[in-house]
Design a protein around this motif. Structure first.
Motif, PDB file in Angstrom:
ATOM      1  N   ILE A  98      42.276  39.660  53.369  1.00  0.00           N
ATOM      2  CA  ILE A  98      43.175  39.378  52.242  1.00  0.00           C
ATOM      3  C   ILE A  98      42.871  40.335  51.081  1.00  0.00           C
ATOM      4  N   GLY A  99      41.600  40.568  50.812  1.00  0.00           N
ATOM      5  CA  GLY A  99      41.198  41.496  49.757  1.00  0.00           C
ATOM      6  C   GLY A  99      41.680  42.921  50.020  1.00  0.00           C
ATOM      7  N   TYR A 100      41.581  43.369  51.275  1.00  0.00           N
ATOM      8  CA  TYR A 100      42.031  44.726  51.611  1.00  0.00           C
ATOM      9  C   TYR A 100      43.547  44.852  51.480  1.00  0.00           C
ATOM     10  N   ILE A 101      44.271  43.819  51.944  1.00  0.00           N
ATOM     11  CA  ILE A 101      45.744  43.847  51.814  1.00  0.00           C
ATOM     12  C   ILE A 101      46.114  43.847  50.328  1.00  0.00           C
ATOM     13  N   TYR A 131      33.933  43.346  34.027  1.00  0.00           N
ATOM     14  CA  TYR A 131      34.680  42.427  33.158  1.00  0.00           C
ATOM     15  C   TYR A 131      35.596  43.187  32.205  1.00  0.00           C
ATOM     16  N   ILE A 132      35.089  44.291  31.649  1.00  0.00           N
ATOM     17  CA  ILE A 132      35.933  45.105  30.750  1.00  0.00           C
ATOM     18  C   ILE A 132      37.116  45.676  31.544  1.00  0.00           C
ATOM     19  N   ALA A 133      36.821  46.179  32.753  1.00  0.00           N
ATOM     20  CA  ALA A 133      37.877  46.732  33.616  1.00  0.00           C
ATOM     21  C   ALA A 133      38.940  45.670  33.912  1.00  0.00           C
ATOM     22  N   ALA A 134      38.497  44.464  34.280  1.00  0.00           N
ATOM     23  CA  ALA A 134      39.429  43.375  34.612  1.00  0.00           C
ATOM     24  C   ALA A 134      40.254  42.987  33.394  1.00  0.00           C
ATOM     25  N   TRP A 140      45.572  38.883  45.570  1.00  0.00           N
ATOM     26  CA  TRP A 140      44.299  38.857  44.828  1.00  0.00           C
ATOM     27  C   TRP A 140      43.994  37.455  44.322  1.00  0.00           C
ATOM     28  N   LEU A 141      45.050  36.740  43.887  1.00  0.00           N
ATOM     29  CA  LEU A 141      44.887  35.364  43.402  1.00  0.00           C
ATOM     30  C   LEU A 141      44.381  34.468  44.533  1.00  0.00           C
ATOM     31  N   TRP A 142      44.991  34.612  45.694  1.00  0.00           N
ATOM     32  CA  TRP A 142      44.589  33.869  46.893  1.00  0.00           C
ATOM     33  C   TRP A 142      43.127  34.211  47.242  1.00  0.00           C
ATOM     34  N   LEU A 153      36.037  32.602  39.782  1.00  0.00           N
ATOM     35  CA  LEU A 153      36.849  32.267  38.619  1.00  0.00           C
ATOM     36  C   LEU A 153      37.387  33.513  37.895  1.00  0.00           C
ATOM     37  N   PRO A 154      36.565  34.576  37.681  1.00  0.00           N
ATOM     38  CA  PRO A 154      37.119  35.765  36.997  1.00  0.00           C
ATOM     39  C   PRO A 154      38.307  36.378  37.750  1.00  0.00           C
ATOM     40  N   ILE A 155      38.183  36.531  39.080  1.00  0.00           N
ATOM     41  CA  ILE A 155      39.281  37.126  39.870  1.00  0.00           C
ATOM     42  C   ILE A 155      40.507  36.216  39.815  1.00  0.00           C
ATOM     43  N   THR A 156      40.289  34.903  39.909  1.00  0.00           N
ATOM     44  CA  THR A 156      41.397  33.947  39.898  1.00  0.00           C
ATOM     45  C   THR A 156      42.136  33.973  38.557  1.00  0.00           C
ATOM     46  N   ILE A 157      41.372  33.890  37.462  1.00  0.00           N
ATOM     47  CA  ILE A 157      41.996  33.847  36.129  1.00  0.00           C
ATOM     48  C   ILE A 157      42.711  35.167  35.817  1.00  0.00           C
ATOM     49  N   ALA A 158      42.027  36.302  36.046  1.00  0.00           N
ATOM     50  CA  ALA A 158      42.629  37.608  35.737  1.00  0.00           C
ATOM     51  C   ALA A 158      43.935  37.805  36.501  1.00  0.00           C
TER      52      ALA A 158
END
Lengths: 88, 88
Positions: free
Chosen positions: A8-11, B10-13, B51-53, B61-66
């Motif tokens: 999923i991350g790669y897609i 974190y700055i990049a995100a 990416w959310l999935w 949490l950072p990947i989900t929120i961003a």
């Protein structure tokens, strides 16, 4: 679960990188930049260069490659935006 | 090294998420969508939802929120692009 999460991350990485290709091609051919936000591309290019730096220091080839490609595409869009907004 | 790498991440995100705010505001107010690539936003929204999935199943949490914020902003841009291209 790990394998499917990686997939999923790669897609996801492929899609968010590839997305900038049609915008880049459209902008190169049409030079229609009035609807494109300069702030977006300045902030976005800065962010992608930070991701590139992150990928390099984390020794992550997927993050490095994806963000190098995204940076190249976004820089071309930013360049055309600046050129056709201020120097046409 | 780990702390500084995390900080760069974190700055990049923050930057790659925040970048879509000025584009979103510009598009809402000007409705200038002719220079915006429909393909870009269709592919990009698909990628950000992946990416959310990824963030949810990785419990990050950072990947989900961003990506939730980026998805919301990109979906608004995509919606206005479709509306003012096909239904104006």
């Amino acid at each position: 679960m790990r394998v499917s999460a990686d997939l999923i991350g790669y897609i996801a990485a492929f899609l968010t990188t590839a997305a900038f290709l049609p915008q880049c091609i459209k902008t190169i051919y049409t030079k229609e930049v009035s609807g494109i936000s300069l702030s977006m591309y300045v902030i976005f290019v800065s962010g992608v260069l930070m991701w590139l730096w992150y990928g390099i220091i984390q020794d992550s080839l997927p993050i490095t490659i994806a963000n190098a490609i995204t940076a190249a595409l976004a820089i071309v869009i930013l360049w055309i935006k600046i050129k056709y907004t201020y120097f046409r």
